[in-house]
Motif scaffolding. Structure first.
Motif, PDB file in Angstrom:
ATOM      1  N   UNK A  49      -6.571 -67.127  23.920  1.00  0.00           N
ATOM      2  CA  UNK A  49      -5.416 -68.026  23.945  1.00  0.00           C
ATOM      3  C   UNK A  49      -4.245 -67.278  24.567  1.00  0.00           C
ATOM      4  N   UNK A  50      -3.642 -67.886  25.593  1.00  0.00           N
ATOM      5  CA  UNK A  50      -2.472 -67.309  26.243  1.00  0.00           C
ATOM      6  C   UNK A  50      -1.278 -68.221  25.998  1.00  0.00           C
ATOM      7  N   UNK A  51      -0.251 -67.666  25.377  1.00  0.00           N
ATOM      8  CA  UNK A  51       0.965 -68.416  25.086  1.00  0.00           C
ATOM      9  C   UNK A  51       2.028 -68.007  26.093  1.00  0.00           C
ATOM     10  N   UNK A  52       2.410 -68.939  26.970  1.00  0.00           N
ATOM     11  CA  UNK A  52       3.467 -68.694  27.940  1.00  0.00           C
ATOM     12  C   UNK A  52       4.812 -68.985  27.278  1.00  0.00           C
ATOM     13  N   UNK A  53       5.530 -67.942  26.975  1.00  0.00           N
ATOM     14  CA  UNK A  53       6.791 -68.078  26.239  1.00  0.00           C
ATOM     15  C   UNK A  53       7.957 -68.023  27.212  1.00  0.00           C
ATOM     16  N   UNK A  54       8.603 -69.159  27.380  1.00  0.00           N
ATOM     17  CA  UNK A  54       9.737 -69.233  28.293  1.00  0.00           C
ATOM     18  C   UNK A  54      10.843 -70.093  27.725  1.00  0.00           C
ATOM     19  N   UNK A  55      11.945 -70.169  28.453  1.00  0.00           N
ATOM     20  CA  UNK A  55      13.111 -70.915  27.977  1.00  0.00           C
ATOM     21  C   UNK A  55      13.038 -72.400  28.285  1.00  0.00           C
ATOM     22  N   UNK A  56      12.248 -72.782  29.268  1.00  0.00           N
ATOM     23  CA  UNK A  56      12.193 -74.187  29.674  1.00  0.00           C
ATOM     24  C   UNK A  56      11.641 -75.052  28.552  1.00  0.00           C
ATOM     25  N   UNK A  57      12.172 -76.245  28.440  1.00  0.00           N
ATOM     26  CA  UNK A  57      11.786 -77.146  27.347  1.00  0.00           C
ATOM     27  C   UNK A  57      10.879 -78.275  27.807  1.00  0.00           C
ATOM     28  N   UNK A  58      10.458 -78.280  29.060  1.00  0.00           N
ATOM     29  CA  UNK A  58       9.582 -79.345  29.523  1.00  0.00           C
ATOM     30  C   UNK A  58       8.364 -78.724  30.208  1.00  0.00           C
ATOM     31  N   UNK A  59       7.224 -79.381  30.029  1.00  0.00           N
ATOM     32  CA  UNK A  59       5.946 -78.822  30.460  1.00  0.00           C
ATOM     33  C   UNK A  59       5.866 -78.615  31.967  1.00  0.00           C
ATOM     34  N   UNK A  60       6.447 -79.522  32.740  1.00  0.00           N
ATOM     35  CA  UNK A  60       6.298 -79.479  34.184  1.00  0.00           C
ATOM     36  C   UNK A  60       6.880 -78.209  34.806  1.00  0.00           C
ATOM     37  N   UNK A  61       7.722 -77.494  34.071  1.00  0.00           N
ATOM     38  CA  UNK A  61       8.359 -76.293  34.613  1.00  0.00           C
ATOM     39  C   UNK A  61       7.413 -75.102  34.688  1.00  0.00           C
ATOM     40  N   UNK A  62       6.264 -75.180  34.019  1.00  0.00           N
ATOM     41  CA  UNK A  62       5.381 -74.021  33.890  1.00  0.00           C
ATOM     42  C   UNK A  62       4.218 -74.027  34.878  1.00  0.00           C
ATOM     43  N   UNK A  63       4.265 -74.890  35.885  1.00  0.00           N
ATOM     44  CA  UNK A  63       3.141 -75.028  36.805  1.00  0.00           C
ATOM     45  C   UNK A  63       2.721 -73.721  37.456  1.00  0.00           C
ATOM     46  N   UNK A  64       3.660 -72.999  38.058  1.00  0.00           N
ATOM     47  CA  UNK A  64       3.325 -71.756  38.751  1.00  0.00           C
ATOM     48  C   UNK A  64       2.768 -70.709  37.785  1.00  0.00           C
ATOM     49  N   UNK A  65       3.338 -70.646  36.594  1.00  0.00           N
ATOM     50  CA  UNK A  65       2.891 -69.658  35.616  1.00  0.00           C
ATOM     51  C   UNK A  65       1.480 -69.978  35.108  1.00  0.00           C
ATOM     52  N   UNK A  66       1.196 -71.286  34.907  1.00  0.00           N
ATOM     53  CA  UNK A  66      -0.142 -71.692  34.475  1.00  0.00           C
ATOM     54  C   UNK A  66      -1.157 -71.368  35.569  1.00  0.00           C
ATOM     55  N   UNK A  67      -0.800 -71.669  36.814  1.00  0.00           N
ATOM     56  CA  UNK A  67      -1.695 -71.379  37.936  1.00  0.00           C
ATOM     57  C   UNK A  67      -1.989 -69.887  38.022  1.00  0.00           C
ATOM     58  N   UNK A  69      -2.013 -67.621  35.584  1.00  0.00           N
ATOM     59  CA  UNK A  69      -2.926 -67.211  34.514  1.00  0.00           C
ATOM     60  C   UNK A  69      -4.352 -67.650  34.821  1.00  0.00           C
ATOM     61  N   UNK A  70      -4.518 -68.884  35.251  1.00  0.00           N
ATOM     62  CA  UNK A  70      -5.857 -69.398  35.535  1.00  0.00           C
ATOM     63  C   UNK A  70      -6.521 -68.631  36.676  1.00  0.00           C
ATOM     64  N   UNK A  71      -5.729 -68.271  37.675  1.00  0.00           N
ATOM     65  CA  UNK A  71      -6.258 -67.479  38.790  1.00  0.00           C
ATOM     66  C   UNK A  71      -6.660 -66.095  38.327  1.00  0.00           C
ATOM     67  N   UNK A  72      -5.798 -65.474  37.541  1.00  0.00           N
ATOM     68  CA  UNK A  72      -6.078 -64.128  37.018  1.00  0.00           C
ATOM     69  C   UNK A  72      -7.323 -64.120  36.131  1.00  0.00           C
ATOM     70  N   UNK A  73      -7.505 -65.183  35.353  1.00  0.00           N
ATOM     71  CA  UNK A  73      -8.630 -65.257  34.422  1.00  0.00           C
ATOM     72  C   UNK A  73      -9.917 -65.734  35.100  1.00  0.00           C
ATOM     73  N   UNK A  74      -9.827 -66.168  36.346  1.00  0.00           N
ATOM     74  CA  UNK A  74     -11.011 -66.648  37.049  1.00  0.00           C
ATOM     75  C   UNK A  74     -11.558 -67.943  36.474  1.00  0.00           C
TER      76      UNK A  74
END
Length: 305
Positions: A49-67, A69-74
């Protein structure tokens, strides 16, 4: 074994995605953007489980960060909850990663290096069988799977991310939606144009009361007759039911309406027209006048309690 990851901003839906991922086989990971979701999916005992902890309060802001992690994890398969926010996140992340994306997927399976799914098309008239090569994204509607049971908790990896909080939530006010969410109702009594006015609505409410059910309707009842709020109409562009029982009274059963009840376990139709399309879609069909049948059915249920 496939490397499968799940994402949803809703903890209950995230647990449902874990169930779907485990059924596919392989290792299962989850990305969360809130502590609640991170702890919720971690309790199911998945691999990571990876918890992306950031200041943004809406999900759409985390697109690049999610991408990232997924790339790094294969990640080979990514299942995303089909909420409005989830769909936006899935579209952005899959585009960033240059992968295929299939929406509102069901009956998921892995064959070689592809994700195979089924999805309804043409307003529910047909089922499309589709295959997406790894890495593959799919959005999965709520209540398509049971939530995964809790087990030995997985340690949560917290990853601090610099996500700009460019949007501020000033206040949150709940809209008056005229009652409960029919998507989550186990039993629903629905009615259409064959039911007459306020008196007919009272008859539907009486049956729903003895069943412990909610009352829904077809689109014309909500938008034209205005007997119920629009949040209670059932169909391809309305509520999608997934409960144990639906009783349709005086509904013709056009494809737009039937698409909203196709996942209900038991469908009962009551209609004066034996040739109405709803009769063919029902598990049990009763031909006759609802003014006689519905009160008699309510009395029988009362007597059986």
């Amino acid at each position: 074994m496939a490397n499968i990851w799940v994402y949803s901003e809703d903890v209950s839906l995230a647990k449902e995605l874990v169930t779907a991922a485990k059924q596919l086989g392989g290792e299962v990971g989850a990305i969360a953007i809130t502590e609640e979701v991170a702890n919720g999916v971690a309790a199911t005992g998945i691999n990571k489980v990876v918890y992306l902890k950031g200041e943004a309060t809406w999900a759409e802001a985390y697109g690049k960060e999610i991408a990232a992690v997924l790339t790094e994890e294969g990640a080979q398969v990514v299942l995303v909850g089909a909420t409005p926010k989830g769909r936006a996140v899935a579209a952005e992340v899959s585009a960033l990663m240059g992968t295929g994306l299939v929406s509102d997927a069901g009956n998921l399976a892995i064959a070689g290096d592809t994700l195979e799914v089924e999805r309804f098309i043409y307003g529910g008239l047909a089922v499309s069988h589709e295959a997406v090569a790894f890495p593959a994204f799919a959005t999965v509607p709520a209540r398509s799977n049971d939530p995964a049971a809790d087990g030995a908790a997985t340690a949560v990896t917290v990853k601090e991310v610099a996500v700009a909080n460019t949007v501020t939530v000033v206040s949150v006010e709940s809209a008056n939606k005229g009652g409960v969410d029919l998507n989550k109702a186990d039993k629903v009594v629905g009615f259409g144009r064959g039911v007459e006015g306020e008196e007919g609505l009272a008859t539907m409410n009486a049956l729903a009361d003895v069943l412990g059910a909610e009352v829904g309707c077809t689109r014309p009842i909500a938008e034209e007759a205005k007997l119920l709020p629009v949040e209670r109409y059932i169909g391809i562009s309305g509520k999608q039911l997934k409960g144990s029982l639906y009783i349709g009274v005086g509904t013709s059963g056009q494809v737009q309406h039937v698409a909203g009840i196709r996942d209900v376990k038991t469908v009962v139709a009551i209609n004066s027209d034996e040739n109405a399309p709803i009769m063919a879609a029902a598990d049990y069909a009763i031909v006759g006048d609802y003014k006689t049948i519905v009160p008699a059915l309510a009395d029988a249920i009362k007597a059986a309690k």
